[in-house]
Enzyme design. Structure first.
Site, short mmCIF file in Angstrom:
data_model
loop_
_atom_site.label_atom_id
_atom_site.label_comp_id
_atom_site.label_asym_id
_atom_site.label_seq_id
_atom_site.Cartn_x
_atom_site.Cartn_y
_atom_site.Cartn_z
CB ALA A 118 8.31 2.60 0.12
CG ASP A 119 2.61 0.63 -1.38
OD1 ASP A 119 1.59 1.23 -1.73
OD2 ASP A 119 3.34 0.02 -2.17
#
Length: 611
Positions: free
Chosen positions: A146-147
């Protein structure tokens, strides 16, 4: 970065500050961060591996991932790839499949490299093979990095992640995101607030300088996509796996439609060691209430409406927009929010040649047919006087079944264009003219809904006056309200019947539903009678749900709220609730009173019984 900020602040306050001392502190802090990151990643990996083994219940696991989330993206071990490594160290990894991850091919260039270097059993696939892989070779779990993760669990990650979640949902495969808690932004209520970067066109049209697409082709190249929390089985962190709060009917091995309570989970975990998690606790103090945007719905504000319009062919035609206008929707369309007197969203949308339409929210039927019958943050009532009454109402299964039945009628019986929120305040009457205003919830629904709204609101006036009447004049007024209810419904039935009969005489048929030639002419009276029976049943059910929701749910009425003494007010409310609950159940069972005069008699009997 909190730790580095603390380091700088500490160095600035040191009496013997010098360049070498600062450098040594930075190196020491960096090495500490390096060690902590690996420790965090290993915790993520083993938390994820444990939960996956619990859900999948296979001896060895087949994992699909995308982009690079391993040692080349972190200090070591990795997040999503850390889960793969943990499974491998436990002897529980059967195979890992890595998507190539166009357009930069991080999966092919980086993840595949790590798989080979660690001698993991792995295979590289193109991104568009993922669904076929699930169907043909089999996948037990999808794990991505995930960013950014919003407060509801919505996850922004490398483009292509969202489509993996959709495919996983279809194939009933658990879908996890794996990330450190530093990736979570609890100040965002949902993923709608996450800004998605759009990258240059040449990343798609060429590879290493070699063109693979013709000049002049338009390109859309978002770097990330946002996977809704409804498609995510859980968020794997170093503090544990955060999952939706499932009901008893839901299986945790499948994806849920519920918000993932990220902040609430982390607040509980950080209380175990407040000193260790002091920076995280500060961040959690800024958490906002998470919201979920159901799949198929869109955020409706002035900025987002333009893009919504651009995707709707009928709306762009209505605004007379050209293809160029649609491509430049930000400047070609004007959206103006206008108040309607309530907390409802209404917008005037203007296109070419002043072509316009009004965009407004639909009637929030949840507050009518769902919230009053269960625990909801929107509910409120006269407490504590009504507590036992409301608890009994919310525990009564026949009442809930009846509410569900009329919810189904509301959503499926498209008999007419109805006002949607019709009540006594919507009708502006004076000598010689009558106007109905404020139709912000207008929709196609059952006729009985509008009728029930008016009848229900008149009953509010009646029950309020029965509790407050202190003289003969007030009692007479309450009786007049009842007579008005009778007149209202009888006039509707008579005038609607007359219009219908006139149409039959004029056209020789009785409408599209009862086509002439199919039904005998001498049977028309029976047809009308059956139709009005159905409308009457709907009127009763919707009047009852209106009464219940205006006492237990959101948006109460002045008839009752204006009674200052709560002990007096609760008498009126108990009478109204007792009456409404009985009417609702009998209407559902089709054992309701035969006509409006019998309903009025039932209301009077309720007043006599509930003191």
């Amino acid at each position: 970065m909190d730790e580095l900020d603390e380091l700088v602040a500490s160095a600035e306050g040191a009496a013997d500050l010098n360049a070498e001392g600062v450098l040594n502190q930075v190196v020491e802090a960096s090495e500490q961060l390096y060690a902590e990151d690996i420790e965090i990643n290993r915790a993520i990996g083993y938390n994820g591996a444990k939960r996956i083994l619990e859900l999948v219940k296979r001896d060895k696991i087949r994992v699909l991932t995308i982009c690079n989330t391993g040692s080349l993206a972190t200090a070591g071990f990795g997040t999503a790839l850390g889960v793969v490594r943990a499974l491998h160290e436990l002897g529980k990894l059967e195979h890992v499949y890595a998507c190539e991850t166009r357009p930069y091919n991080q999966g092919a260039r980086l993840t595949a490299y790590e798989i080979v270097q660690d001698r993991l059993p792995g295979t590289l696939i193109t991104d568009n093979m993922a669904s076929a892989l699930m169907a043909v070779k089999g996948v037990d779990v999808v794990v991505i990095g995930a960013d950014r993760v919003a407060g509801n669990g919505d996850t922004a990650n490398k483009i292509g992640s969202y489509q993996l979640a959709i495919a996983a949902k279809y194939h009933r495969i658990p879908f996890f995101t794996a990330l450190p808690t530093t990736t979570i932004d609890v100040t965002m209520a949902s993923g709608i607030e996450i800004h998605v970067e759009e990258r240059p066109a040449h990343e798609l049209t060429s590879i290493f300088g070699q063109k693979i697409a013709p000049d002049g082709i338009a390109v859309w190249n978002p770097a990330f996509d946002v996977t809704p929390c409804a498609l995510i089985t859980g968020v794997i962190t170093e503090l544990g796996v955060i999952e939706p709060e499932h009901t008893e009917q839901e299986n945790a091995s499948t994806n849920s439609d519920h918000i993932i309570p990220v902040a609430a989970y982390l607040k509980r975990k950080t209380q175990e060691n407040p000193t260790k998690f002091k920076n995280l606790i500060v961040r959690l103090g800024k958490a906002v209430q998470p919201i979920a945007t159901p799949i198929g719905y869109a955020r409706m504000d002035a900025a987002h409406i333009k893009h919504y319009v651009a995707q709707q062919g009928l709306l762009t035609q209505r605004l007379q927009l050209t293809a160029e206008d649609i491509a430049n929707i930000e400047t070609s369309v004007d959206v103006k929010e206008v108040g309607d007197g309530n907390l409802n969203f209404v917008y005037i949308v203007t296109g070419r040649n002043n072509a316009q339409f009004v965009l407004k929210q639909a009637l929030p039927y949840k507050v009518i047919f769902t919230d009053p019958y269960t625990t909801s943050a929107l509910n409120h009532w006269t407490s504590p006087q009504l507590d036992e009454t409301v608890q009994a109402l919310q525990a009564d299964i026949p009442t809930k079944r009846a509410a569900a039945y009329f919810k189904q009628r509301f959503l499926t019986a498209t008999q007419a264009l109805v006002h949607g929120d019709l009540h006594t305040g919507s009708v502006m009457a004076k000598e010689g003219s009558t106007y109905v205003i404020d139709p912000e919830f207008a929709f196609y629904g059952p006729m009985g809904f509008d009728l029930g709204q008016v009848v229900g609101n008149l009953f509010f006036s009646y029950f309020a006056h029965t509790a407050t009447a202190t003289n003969e004049e007030a009692v007479a007024y309450a009786d007049w309200v009842l007579s008005t209810i009778v007149t209202f419904y009888q006039v509707f039935e008579r005038q609607f019947g007359q219009l219908w009969s006139e149409q039959v005489t004029r056209t020789g048929g009785s409408g599209e539903l009862y086509v002439a030639g199919v039904y005998p002419a001498d049977g028309f009276d029976e047809i009308q009678r059956e139709f009005f029976q159905d409308v009457w049943r709907d009127t009763l059910g919707f009047a009852a749900t209106e009464v219940i929701r205006r006492i237990v749910g959101v948006a109460h009425v002045a008839d009752l709220e204006s009674i200052a003494d709560p002990e007096v007010r609760v008498v009126a409310e108990k009478r109204a609730l007792t009456f409404a609950q009985a009417v609702l159940i009998s209407a559902h069972r089709n054992a309701h009173v035969s006509d409006i005069t019998a309903l009025v008699a039932q209301a009077k009997a309720t007043v006599a019984a509930v003191l």
